[in-house]
Design a protein around this motif. Structure first.
Motif, mmCIF file in Angstrom:
data_model
loop_
_atom_site.group_PDB
_atom_site.id
_atom_site.type_symbol
_atom_site.label_atom_id
_atom_site.label_comp_id
_atom_site.label_asym_id
_atom_site.label_seq_id
_atom_site.Cartn_x
_atom_site.Cartn_y
_atom_site.Cartn_z
ATOM 1 N N ALA A 30 0.840 -1.193 0.000
ATOM 2 C CA ALA A 30 0.000 0.000 0.000
ATOM 3 C C ALA A 30 0.876 1.244 0.000
ATOM 4 O O ALA A 30 1.824 1.346 0.782
ATOM 5 N N GLY A 31 0.569 2.181 -0.887
ATOM 6 C CA GLY A 31 1.340 3.413 -1.012
ATOM 7 C C GLY A 31 2.401 3.372 -2.079
ATOM 8 O O GLY A 31 2.962 4.420 -2.421
ATOM 9 N N ASP A 32 2.696 2.179 -2.636
ATOM 10 C CA ASP A 32 3.678 2.099 -3.717
ATOM 11 C C ASP A 32 3.093 2.657 -5.008
ATOM 12 O O ASP A 32 1.883 2.732 -5.196
ATOM 13 N N ARG A 33 3.980 3.038 -5.924
ATOM 14 C CA ARG A 33 3.556 3.569 -7.215
ATOM 15 C C ARG A 33 3.543 2.465 -8.263
ATOM 16 O O ARG A 33 4.457 1.627 -8.297
ATOM 17 N N VAL A 34 2.513 2.483 -9.096
ATOM 18 C CA VAL A 34 2.332 1.490 -10.157
ATOM 19 C C VAL A 34 2.025 2.230 -11.449
ATOM 20 O O VAL A 34 1.192 3.154 -11.454
ATOM 21 N N ALA A 35 2.681 1.832 -12.541
ATOM 22 C CA ALA A 35 2.461 2.478 -13.828
ATOM 23 C C ALA A 35 1.251 1.877 -14.521
ATOM 24 O O ALA A 35 1.039 0.654 -14.491
ATOM 25 N N LEU A 36 0.439 2.712 -15.123
ATOM 26 C CA LEU A 36 -0.689 2.288 -15.957
ATOM 27 C C LEU A 36 -0.342 2.607 -17.404
ATOM 28 O O LEU A 36 -0.268 3.771 -17.791
ATOM 29 N N VAL A 37 -0.122 1.566 -18.196
ATOM 30 C CA VAL A 37 0.292 1.724 -19.593
ATOM 31 C C VAL A 37 -0.811 1.157 -20.467
ATOM 32 O O VAL A 37 -0.872 -0.052 -20.702
ATOM 33 N N PHE A 38 -1.700 2.019 -20.927
ATOM 34 C CA PHE A 38 -2.826 1.600 -21.738
ATOM 35 C C PHE A 38 -2.932 2.520 -22.954
ATOM 36 O O PHE A 38 -2.705 3.738 -22.841
ATOM 37 N N PRO A 39 -3.296 1.961 -24.105
ATOM 38 C CA PRO A 39 -3.516 2.824 -25.272
ATOM 39 C C PRO A 39 -4.793 3.633 -25.109
ATOM 40 O O PRO A 39 -5.680 3.286 -24.320
ATOM 41 N N ASN A 40 -4.900 4.728 -25.864
ATOM 42 C CA ASN A 40 -6.066 5.598 -25.715
ATOM 43 C C ASN A 40 -7.332 4.991 -26.280
ATOM 44 O O ASN A 40 -8.414 5.517 -26.060
ATOM 45 N N ASN A 41 -7.232 3.894 -27.041
ATOM 46 C CA ASN A 41 -8.442 3.250 -27.557
ATOM 47 C C ASN A 41 -8.930 2.124 -26.642
ATOM 48 O O ASN A 41 -9.785 1.331 -27.039
ATOM 49 N N ASP A 42 -8.383 2.055 -25.424
ATOM 50 C CA ASP A 42 -8.818 1.049 -24.447
ATOM 51 C C ASP A 42 -9.179 1.744 -23.138
ATOM 52 O O ASP A 42 -8.512 1.569 -22.118
ATOM 53 N N PRO A 43 -10.240 2.559 -23.125
ATOM 54 C CA PRO A 43 -10.609 3.235 -21.871
ATOM 55 C C PRO A 43 -11.169 2.282 -20.829
ATOM 56 O O PRO A 43 -11.105 2.565 -19.631
ATOM 57 N N VAL A 44 -11.710 1.145 -21.259
ATOM 58 C CA VAL A 44 -12.271 0.181 -20.305
ATOM 59 C C VAL A 44 -11.168 -0.395 -19.435
ATOM 60 O O VAL A 44 -11.267 -0.436 -18.197
ATOM 61 N N GLY A 45 -10.092 -0.864 -20.072
ATOM 62 C CA GLY A 45 -8.985 -1.421 -19.300
ATOM 63 C C GLY A 45 -8.347 -0.404 -18.391
ATOM 64 O O GLY A 45 -7.954 -0.710 -17.259
ATOM 65 N N PHE A 46 -8.233 0.835 -18.879
ATOM 66 C CA PHE A 46 -7.647 1.878 -18.044
ATOM 67 C C PHE A 46 -8.521 2.179 -16.835
ATOM 68 O O PHE A 46 -8.008 2.346 -15.718
ATOM 69 N N MET A 47 -9.847 2.239 -17.032
ATOM 70 C CA MET A 47 -10.748 2.563 -15.923
ATOM 71 C C MET A 47 -10.711 1.463 -14.866
ATOM 72 O O MET A 47 -10.691 1.738 -13.659
ATOM 73 N N VAL A 48 -10.673 0.216 -15.302
ATOM 74 C CA VAL A 48 -10.600 -0.901 -14.357
ATOM 75 C C VAL A 48 -9.287 -0.844 -13.581
ATOM 76 O O VAL A 48 -9.251 -1.032 -12.358
ATOM 77 N N ALA A 49 -8.165 -0.590 -14.285
ATOM 78 C CA ALA A 49 -6.875 -0.550 -13.614
ATOM 79 C C ALA A 49 -6.793 0.610 -12.638
ATOM 80 O O ALA A 49 -6.228 0.485 -11.542
ATOM 81 N N PHE A 50 -7.369 1.753 -13.005
ATOM 82 C CA PHE A 50 -7.317 2.924 -12.128
ATOM 83 C C PHE A 50 -8.053 2.658 -10.813
ATOM 84 O O PHE A 50 -7.517 2.903 -9.724
ATOM 85 N N TYR A 51 -9.276 2.164 -10.915
ATOM 86 C CA TYR A 51 -10.036 1.913 -9.686
ATOM 87 C C TYR A 51 -9.507 0.696 -8.945
ATOM 88 O O TYR A 51 -9.643 0.609 -7.721
ATOM 89 N N GLY A 52 -8.897 -0.243 -9.649
ATOM 90 C CA GLY A 52 -8.254 -1.354 -8.951
ATOM 91 C C GLY A 52 -7.103 -0.878 -8.085
ATOM 92 O O GLY A 52 -6.913 -1.360 -6.968
ATOM 93 N N CYS A 53 -6.333 0.099 -8.601
ATOM 94 C CA CYS A 53 -5.240 0.676 -7.802
ATOM 95 C C CYS A 53 -5.786 1.447 -6.603
ATOM 96 O O CYS A 53 -5.220 1.388 -5.503
ATOM 97 N N LEU A 54 -6.887 2.190 -6.798
ATOM 98 C CA LEU A 54 -7.461 2.910 -5.669
ATOM 99 C C LEU A 54 -7.935 1.962 -4.590
ATOM 100 O O LEU A 54 -7.749 2.214 -3.393
ATOM 101 N N LEU A 55 -8.557 0.842 -4.981
ATOM 102 C CA LEU A 55 -9.023 -0.126 -3.987
ATOM 103 C C LEU A 55 -7.860 -0.810 -3.281
ATOM 104 O O LEU A 55 -7.962 -1.161 -2.106
ATOM 105 N N ALA A 56 -6.754 -1.007 -4.002
ATOM 106 C CA ALA A 56 -5.579 -1.645 -3.397
ATOM 107 C C ALA A 56 -4.717 -0.656 -2.626
ATOM 108 O O ALA A 56 -3.688 -1.046 -2.062
ATOM 109 N N GLU A 57 -5.117 0.632 -2.643
ATOM 110 C CA GLU A 57 -4.391 1.703 -1.944
ATOM 111 C C GLU A 57 -2.970 1.881 -2.480
ATOM 112 O O GLU A 57 -2.045 2.258 -1.739
ATOM 113 N N VAL A 58 -2.759 1.603 -3.750
ATOM 114 C CA VAL A 58 -1.500 1.918 -4.416
ATOM 115 C C VAL A 58 -1.734 3.144 -5.303
ATOM 116 O O VAL A 58 -2.868 3.491 -5.630
ATOM 117 N N VAL A 59 -0.652 3.800 -5.684
ATOM 118 C CA VAL A 59 -0.740 5.070 -6.414
ATOM 119 C C VAL A 59 -0.514 4.803 -7.900
ATOM 120 O O VAL A 59 0.605 4.429 -8.303
#
Length: 1476
Positions: free
Chosen positions: A360-389
């Protein structure tokens, strides 16, 4: 004007009409605006002007629906909150240019670079007349426009091409003669009523000789034959270049400077008419209170949990494919479940159970293309739930995506070890042969995790994330690219993210913005991919109609879609930045309410940072729309962007600062930058804090208008400060787009940035050219863009370049990567197809030009050995000492006879072949007998008498030496001439013939091979063999010796003639008497300690100067053995010279800079091989470079460093200096102190002053001593203009007094003035009795702390350059080698460089060592470096192939030959750029 004079108008009305006419002539108002104001002024006095008044009122910055519906610009920018500069204003600005002539000449390209017909033979018509004081191109007017002369050129190209060959041939014949006329007409002339000069007008096809004169301030173009005024079309290009440079008009300075000189750049004086802020000081403005809604979730994770459980089937996000069809719809239930699964996998499935990879509190990179907003949205909220940045970044898939290394640096500084990505993206990453993902360049080592459900583990039923209320913990890090290309990470806390969503929801109900607002309000987002937008730009409009959504975009398309039912009040532009998130947004209004705010501002006022309301009739105006009101719960103030954050006045532009919970908190890991941006405390004019809370700089420039409306004028990163005035890059782009962009360049592919040149910013415009646009059309568009920007913004463009399509670096979304483009431009890697440089109109802060006093001034006070308080710069070598055995002979012929009798078997010369073997050797007796036979040949076959001149045309070898002494035995005067080159006989043979004729040779002696060459068909085509004097072949000598050798009794009689071509291109022969030769040889013998037991290796050309003396004379006089190596053999075997030095264990060797350069380049990677072959240079005591130029310190250091491993000591490498009047003035020798190196201020050197500085100081120039002064030589430094002695702190001409000086010039015409000036000069004051010889070289003397052999302090001579090659520009003296050194450092593809002046213009010729597509990269780099380091504007840049710049046998550049070739159009350049 006539009606105004006929009417009895009041004086104030007449003054107002005069002001209106002035504004119209300067283009400040349009013709329509002028007529309106004129009618208003005259309506009281003229009945025909009665009628309904049309008031010319100024528009206040208040919401006005009627003004909002007025005319809008046709072009639009990408900024949501900006309006366009009127395209009508741009067209009007271009229209007024019809009264001006085109100020930019067409560049020249080689045919291999362009397929289209070149227009470089055409120039605009020049029918203007003006005085020289009107030297600025911006103030020249003519009757023809750019369109007229370009169209005429295109229509007449076929007819003009037929006559180009004849014009070329006639002009080339006169180019060499006119070159000298040009030089004399532009040096030493004064401003008189009548002055005349010749100009060579050069185009790629034609050469014209044009004569012009200035009489009473009026320019007349005269025919070169009849002196009749003519209308010359070709002279305009050159005349514009000449008029650009103003002659110095400053009062003259003293000859001697007694104070410390400090060169200052021109400082722009404050203009009292510049608009200044006059309004009251602004205050902090607050937005409306942020209301509290009871059903708002305490955090975004809580909101996602609520909607995922209450309405799991409600649509959250719909993603479209590239065809516009719905590809996938993500429901809130799916978003919740997939986010839970990803959060569980991040915390529990990465690493081991006891040592998890992510905490918790570690930084994680989100590398998604702009034509995949679904995967990006899932990864973003998954990081928020896991309390990582999460740290969202783009996918670095394409090699053209720039800035990925900087993003990798940000990830490394954030400690990112895990990257979340999609399956498709992971497959596209570069892989190794084993299938592992390669580490991207500049990126940290990452563990790539695919976020699709099939790759994740389902969490246990009893596992739930800990959902907390929003707090000050970091929620995510948003990266930001700065102006310089660096990437910063802006941290956003959870409370800031939640507050931002709440403020946005409160401000704009039912407006889509981002994923946070949609989750918070359970909204449905339709995502239109960027790929679909490129194919169908209307796709997102269609989806709005299909899904009945609302619009949030810019207002530029309102004109297009207003007829489709789009209402004005629904347009909601906003302003935002990574630091402050959303600053303001325009709220949708109800029907009947007031519309958006709109103001017409003066661009001139904006450039000075003030707000001035103007009328739309003016050209330089900007129509500005507001971006709405402040966000709820925010405090906003406008402070000055630089210095102390002081509040701006009401009519002043500043940086908008925000105080709110919903902003970024810091730059990750950068405490100092965080304090300057996120902890700003504004103060008032008294320095008192206006608020106790910290504000955040938004990076947006603007002001707060009436009613709390926020107006944004630009971004701080896009601001360019040129000459104290601020210009926005978006405004420059908008102006360029209004100049018919669709025909020549791509609309969205224009980059504008600034570079710092000469302590000020310069504007650079880069655009992508359409493939179908021709070079002429593109050049016409470029010139129109320059005129439009100058007319609208009153600022000049430093460089305008066009590149091929899809060549500019792109961002992941397809835009131009500005910082990468700027970096490529500065590195010379942009590869443009067209370049237009305009430094003359942009650079206004050059140092003040200076003019020297032509006569001795009152500051020249001489007392004893002091001049103006400084020691007289004079020095002398040691005495020649006592006579030795061979010193009793004055004549070299007697020395050779004496050695043949005393030491007949002693070897004098050994000649090596190209393989390193001994080709031939000769003893004293053999050389004497061979000389006797040659003397007999001259007496029998040549029938020569005493004193006849004989030309010796031999290759380097023993035959040349034997022929020389044979001439002395016969009483003839030898002249050594370099033989013609068999591979280039057509150009080298006429030079041989010219030397034979000028030297009055009655006979030519040569070898049998060269004799056959002279009789060949190739030689006869160049020079008829029948025109040669008798040619004697010395390979067939008579068997009998000469019955009686010539006994010369007069020591002052002529021994030989020394002919050579100087670096200025002048062929000159000097007379060397027998006594001078004897003293010269004795001086070299004493300096180098040459004795019969010595062995000396000589690798020099044996035809002139000190090279001839060392090759032919010194061995006979001193008795040492000379190992002779022909420099041409080093082209076959680069290691020949060094191997011979090692093989014969030579302690002293002589070479030239060309030989040293051949060894440095050819043996750079072979030192280990040479060492293994036993090459040892540790015995070398002196390695002397013979030159007639400034010592090349960098080459000498490179040579010493390269061969240090072979035992060469650095102190062994030194230089010698000689010239036409004295073959050897300085030579290092074997004894005495080591060569010294000093560092002088280059700026002071331009004013003939010598100021020593420390190593590494700015503008420092390193100079190496030119050797020790030879015995019997006396030197003094004199002012070349006044001929008076100067102090040791001044630069002057080197004068020499010695018995070894040459007797004078040998000339057919017998120029006595030149003879007396060079060989019989006297000082104007001081020691006026001593006769000196002027070397023609500038230098200075310095007394060092070292001691010589006699124990006295050593005086070192430093040669700076040739006086004839020094360039007088802007009243200062420049040396070509300094500019050439700077130019050669600018780009790796510059192989060589040479500079010269042409009609007061600086011409730079560079040899391109790379491919031809790099040619245009060099033009801006060359212009920049000369401006930065030498404060000069380059007039012409010529890019040529390697080997075009001519050099002589000593490796010295023949700049005047190059100049003649440029004037005669014989260089075949790759590209010629005329910098305007």
């Amino acid at each position: 004007m006539a009606d105004r004079d006929a009417l009895p108008l009041p004086q104030e009305v007449r003054a107002r009409l005069a002001e209106l006419e002035l504004e119209l002539s300067e283009g400040d108002i349009t013709q329509k605006g002028y007529e309106k104001r004129r009618c208003k002024l005259l309506q009281t006095y003229l009945p025909r002007y009665t009628g309904q008044e049309r008031q010319d009122h100024r528009s206040p910055i208040t919401p006005s629906p009627s003004r909002y519906h007025r005319r809008r610009s046709a072009g639009s920018r990408d900024e949501r909150y900006r309006s366009d500069v009127h395209s009508e204003a741009v067209q009007a600005a271009l229209l007024r240019q019809r009264e001006r002539r085109l100020a930019v000449p067409m560049p020249s390209k080689r045919r291999s670079l362009v397929v289209q017909n070149s227009m470089d033979a055409y120039t605009p018509p020049d029918t203007s007349s003006g005085s020289e004081a009107e030297g600025s191109l911006r103030g020249s007017h003519g009757s023809g426009s750019a369109e007229e002369w370009i169209s005429r050129a295109l229509h007449s190209s076929s007819s003009s091409s037929t006559s180009s060959s004849s014009a070329h041939s006639s002009g080339s014949a006169n180019a060499a003669r006119l070159a000298e006329l040009i030089t004399h007409s532009h040096t030493g002339t004064t401003h008189s009523q009548f002055e005349s000069s010749y100009l060579n007008v050069i185009s790629r096809k034609k050469i014209y000789s044009v004569k012009f004169c200035v009489f009473n301030g009026t320019l007349f173009v005269l025919d070169s034959l009849g002196c009749v005024p003519v209308s010359s079309r070709v002279s305009a290009k050159i005349q514009q270049l000449v008029d650009t440079l103003k002659r110095p008009k400053r009062p003259p300075l003293r000859e001697f400077f007694v104070d410390d000189f400090e060169e200052l750049l021109e400082v722009t004086q404050p203009d009292p008419s510049v608009p200044r802020p006059e309004g009251a000081e602004t205050n902090v403005v607050s937005g409306e209170n942020l209301g509290v809604v009871s059903n708002w979730p305490p955090s975004l994770e809580a909101g996602l949990q609520r909607w995922g459980n209450i309405a799991p089937k409600a649509p959250c996000l719909t993603c479209l494919d590239t065809t516009g069809k719905p590809l996938y719809t993500l429901t809130y239930g799916k978003l919740w479940s997939r986010s839970l699964k990803l959060a569980y996998s991040i915390l529990n499935k990465l690493g081991s159970k006891h040592e998890p990879l992510v905490r918790a509190g570690d930084r994680v990179a989100l590398v998604f293309p702009n034509n995949d907003p679904v995967g990006f949205m899932v990864a973003f909220y998954g990081c928020l739930l896991a309390e990582v940045v999460p740290v969202p970044v783009e996918v670095p898939l394409s090699k053209k995506d720039s800035g990925s290394q900087q993003i990798g640096f940000l990830l490394g500084s954030c400690g990112v070890a895990v990257a979340l990505t999609s399956d498709a993206c992971h497959k596209g990453l570069p892989k190794s042969t084993s299938g592992d993902t390669l580490q991207l360049k500049g990126w940290p080592k990452l563990l790539w995790v695919v976020t699709e459900s099939k790759h994740l583990c389902k969490p246990p039923r009893d596992w739930y994330p800990h959902i907390k209320d929003a707090n000050n913990e970091t929620a995510y890090i948003e990266y930001k690219t700065c102006k310089d290309g660096s990437v910063l990470g802006v941290t956003v806390t959870r409370i800031a993210m939640l507050t931002h969503c709440q403020a946005f929801s409160f401000r704009c109900t039912n407006v889509l913005y981002d994923f946070g607002i949609s989750v918070m309000n359970m909204m449905h987002v339709i995502s239109v991919p960027y790929a679909l937008m490129k194919v169908n730009p209307l796709s997102w409009i269609q989806k709005i109609c299909q899904y009945k959504g609302s619009v949030s975009s810019c207002d530029a398309f309102l004109n297009v879609f207003q007829t489709k039912g789009l209402r004005t009040e629904v347009i909601c532009p906003c302003a935002s930045s990574p630091e402050c998130m959303t600053l303001a947004i325009r709220r949708p209004t109800e029907d009947g309410c007031k519309g958006p705010g709109r103001g017409v501002l003066s661009l001139t006022g904006l450039s000075h940072g003030v707000i001035r309301v103007d009328s739309e009739e003016k050209l330089s105006v900007l129509t500005l729309h507001d971006v709405g009101s402040l966000m709820p719960g925010a405090l906003v103030c406008v402070v000055r962007s630089e210095g102390v954050p002081q509040l701006c006045r009401a009519d002043e532009i500043g940086e908008v600062c925000v105080c709110s919970v919903a902003t970024g908190t810091s730059y990750y890991g950068l405490t100092g930058m965080t304090k300057n941006t996120f902890e700003v405390y504004p103060v008032n004019s008294s320095g008192v804090l206006v608020c106790e809370y910290a504000f955040v700089r938004s990076g947006l420039l603007g002001f707060v208008g009436g009613g709390g409306y926020v107006f944004i004028t630009g971004k701080a990163d896009g601001l360019m400060v040129v000459g104290g005035r601020r210009h926005n890059a978006d405004d420059i782009i908008a102006t360029a787009l209004a100049v018919e962009p669709m025909k020549f360049v791509y609309r969205g592919r224009i980059a504008v940035f600034s570079i710092t040149v000469l302590h000020d910013e310069r504007i650079v415009v880069i655009a992508e050219q359409r493939p179908e646009a021709t070079e002429e059309e593109s050049f016409q568009w470029m010139s129109r863009v320059l005129q439009a920007i100058d007319g609208i913004h009153q600022v000049g463009v430093y460089c305008l370049a066009l590149v091929p399509s899809n060549m500019l670096p792109k961002t992941p979304l397809g835009g131009i990567h500005l910082s990468e483009t700027r970096q490529l431009f500065l590195e010379g890697s942009l590869h443009p197809c067209s370049v237009l440089m305009c430094p003359h109109t942009c650079v206004t802060n050059l140092p003040k030009p200076r003019q020297k006093q032509p006569e001795v001034g009152p500051a020249s006070v001489m007392v004893g050995n002091l001049v103006s308080g400084k020691r007289i710069a004079q020095a002398s070598g040691r005495d020649l000492g006592s006579m030795e055995d061979n010193d009793q002979f004055i004549f070299l012929s007697e020395v050779l006879q004496w050695r043949a009798q005393t030491t007949p078997d002693h070897v004098l010369y050994t000649l090596l072949n190209s393989r390193g073997g001994v080709a031939t050797s000769v003893t004293c007796l053999q050389l004497h007998k061979r000389g006797e036979k040659i003397a007999a040949l001259l007496a029998e076959r040549g029938q020569l008498q005493d004193g006849d001149h004989v030309a010796l045309v031999y290759p380097p070898g023993i035959d040349l030496i034997a022929a020389f002494y044979g001439c002395l035995y016969a009483g003839c005067v030898p002249i050594t001439v370099r033989p013609p080159h068999p591979q280039n006989i057509s150009t080298t043979l006429p030079t041989v013939k010219m030397i034979v004729e000028v030297s009055r040779s009655v006979c030519v002696m040569t070898s049998q091979a060269i004799c056959k060459l002279l009789r060949s068909k190739e030689a006869s085509a160049a020079v008829d063999f029948r025109t040669w004097p008798p040619v004697l072949d010395t390979d067939d000598l008579p068997k009998k010796r000469c019955p009686l050798l010539c006994k010369t009794s007069d020591p002052d009689s002529l021994a030989y003639l020394d002919f050579s071509v100087s670096t200025t291109g002048m062929l000159a022969g000097v007379k060397m008497s027998h006594s001078s030769v004897s003293v010269l040889c004795r001086s070299v013998k004493l300096q180098c300690e040459l004795y019969p037991s010595r062995e000396v290796a000589v690798c020099l050309d044996p035809y002139c100067g000190l090279g001839f003396v060392l090759w032919c004379l010194c061995s006979v006089y001193s008795g040492h053995q000379s190992i002779l190596i022909a420099p041409c053999d080093l082209e076959v075997n680069a290691a020949l010279w060094l191997s011979a030095v090692s093989q014969f264990k030579v302690r002293d060797t002589f070479c030239s800079y060309s030989v040293m350069e051949l060894c440095t380049r050819g043996l750079g990677g072979q030192t280990d091989s040479l060492k293994s072959r036993g090459v040892d240079l540790s015995r070398v005591r002196t390695c002397v470079v013979v030159a007639e130029e400034r010592p090349r310190l960098s080459l000498s250091l490179s040579f010493s460093k390269l061969f240090k491993d072979l035992g060469l000591h650095p102190r062994a490498v030194s230089t010698a200096f000689g010239c036409r009047v004295n073959m050897a003035i300085c030579l290092q020798g074997t004894s005495g102190p080591d060569p010294t190196t000093v560092y002088v201020d280059m700026r002071a050197l331009r004013h003939d002053r010598v100021r020593l500085v420390e190593r590494g100081s700015p503008h420092s120039l390193s100079l190496m001593e030119s050797g020790k002064i030879l015995p019997g030589v006396r030197i003094i430094i004199a002012n070349p203009e006044t001929k008076g002695p100067v102090g040791d702190s001044h630069l002057g001409e080197i004068w020499v007094q010695s018995t070894q000086n040459a007797s004078g010039y040998f000339s057919v015409y017998g120029d006595e003035n030149l003879q007396s000036d060079h060989f019989s000069a006297r000082l104007s004051f001081g020691d006026t009795h001593t006769i000196w010889a002027r070397t023609g070289y500038l230098g200075f003397l310095r007394r060092t702390e070292l001691t010589d052999a006699s124990g006295e302090r050593h005086d070192a001579l430093y040669v700076v350059g040739a006086l004839d090659e020094a360039m007088e520009l802007r009243g200062m003296r420049y040396h070509p080698i300094d500019i050439e050194t700077s130019v050669c450092r600018t780009h790796k593809s510059i192989a060589e460089c040479a500079v010269f002046t042409w009609t007061n213009l600086l011409v730079v010729v560079v040899e391109l060592g790379g491919s031809e597509h790099e040619a245009l990269d060099l033009v801006p780099l060359v212009t920049n470096v000369v401006l930065e380091e030498h404060y000069l504007i380059v007039g012409v840049v010529v890019v040529v192939d390697t080997g075009v710049i001519p050099i002589n046998s000593r490796g010295e550049k023949q700049r005047m030959h190059l100049r003649d070739g440029f004037l005669a159009d014989q260089l075949d350049p790759i590209y010629v750029a005329y910098n305007m």
